[in-house]
Design an enzyme around this catalytic site. Structure first.
Site, PDB file in Angstrom:
ATOM      1  N   GLU A   1      37.694  44.790  39.172  1.00 42.21           N
ATOM      2  CA  GLU A   1      37.804  43.342  39.362  1.00 42.21           C
ATOM      3  C   GLU A   1      36.753  42.647  38.499  1.00 42.21           C
ATOM      4  OE1 GLU A   1      39.716  41.323  41.151  1.00 42.21           O
ATOM      5  OE2 GLU A   1      40.852  42.691  42.453  1.00 42.21           O
TER       6      GLU A   1
ATOM      7  N   HIS B   1      46.738  43.985  35.527  1.00 44.13           N
ATOM      8  CA  HIS B   1      47.544  43.888  36.738  1.00 44.13           C
ATOM      9  C   HIS B   1      48.903  43.271  36.420  1.00 44.13           C
ATOM     10  CE1 HIS B   1      47.273  42.955  41.366  1.00 44.13           C
ATOM     11  NE2 HIS B   1      48.183  43.857  41.064  1.00 44.13           N
TER      12      HIS B   1
ATOM     13  N   ASP C   1      46.884  38.440  36.365  1.00 43.21           N
ATOM     14  CA  ASP C   1      45.556  38.871  35.913  1.00 43.21           C
ATOM     15  C   ASP C   1      45.630  40.142  35.056  1.00 43.21           C
ATOM     16  OD1 ASP C   1      46.429  39.872  38.479  1.00 43.21           O
ATOM     17  OD2 ASP C   1      44.448  40.707  38.851  1.00 43.21           O
TER      18      ASP C   1
END
Length: 268
Positions: free
Chosen positions: A98, A171, A181
């Site tokens: 992330e 993603h 994303d």
């Protein structure tokens, strides 16, 4: 930075309760954005909270701070409904990173650039680009150099420790249409170049090998042609995701520079 017993040193934070079983021989590295301004610690705190019901292996903040909340030999809950090369459930074979980033931004009636939570942001942090799975441009938060350097260091450590990983994707590659994303502002081509150790890699450039290569408004034949690149033209690759299309910036035949999508097979 190194990995000891499936944990980053430095970088290990605390364990998230949101994880699955054993992750053996991962083959995929998936990049995400957080849609947050909380920093690596704030996002990591969320992942370890009882109510999150989600997690990733690592969070990388804007200032380069790194937090890991799931060991690399354990499945994190980052991909959701996903498929890659015909294989579903990417959590079963992917490590998830992330990146703290607001993602999609908006310009409101008062002229301000704002996040999805209406936080006012510096306009210099926004870039207008078209997502490869969409047809219209919008604003996205850029990824800073400090954050990119930390991300490269983390990725190099992961690839060194887990040589079974053969691909880096977004993603939006494994969940197209459902997720956007890390978005078009993430310089995937440059990132992969940096991870491979190719100098400072200020930009990834490639050469047009077709006699005339259509520059399109999106990644597909259904998108309008914005112009033509001629053979021998050097273009900067902005997003080179696994697949048949690449987003590039370069000079069109007849003059003028454009950001557009082209068929990847005609770039050398």
């Amino acid at each position: 930075m190194q990995i000891v017993d499936h944990r980053l040193k430095p970088g290990w934070y605390k364990a998230s309760p949101h994880h699955g079983g054993a992750l053996e021989a991962p083959s995929l590295l998936v990049m995400h954005f957080t849609v947050s301004g909380a920093g690596a610690k704030g996002v990591a705190d969320y992942f370890v909270s009882p109510t999150a019901n989600a997690s990733a292996h690592v969070v990388v903040g804007r200032a380069g701070e790194v937090r890991q909340v799931v060991p690399f030999n354990v499945k994190a809950w980052h991909a959701g409904r996903s498929v890659w090369r015909g294989r579903p459930n990417c959590n079963d074979y992917a490590i998830g990173i992330e990146i703290d980033n607001w993602g999609r931004l908006m310009r409101t009636a008062d002229g301000q650039v704002r996040s999805s939570t209406s936080r006012i942001l510096d306009p210099a942090l926004a870039v207008e680009m078209t997502h490869k799975n969409e047809t219209r441009p919008c604003l996205w938060e850029v990824y800073g150099e400090t954050q990119m350097s930390a991300l490269v260091a983390v990725t190099r450590a992961i690839l060194a420790a887990y040589p079974t990983i053969t691909e880096i994707v977004g993603h939006d590659d494994i969940s197209p249409g459902r997720k956007s994303d890390p978005g078009p502002a993430f310089p995937m081509g440059r990132f992969v170049s940096l991870v491979g150790g190719r100098g400072d890699a200020p930009a990834l450039t490639r050469t047009v090998v077709a006699s005339r290569l259509n520059a399109r408004g999106g990644p597909g034949m259904q998108f309008d042609t914005l112009g033509v690149f001629l053979a021998g033209t050097r273009v900067e690759v902005l997003y080179d995701s696994p697949g048949p299309w690449a987003q590039v910036k370069g000079a069109l035949a007849g003059g003028g520079e454009v950001t557009a999508w082209v068929s990847d097979q005609y770039l050398a």
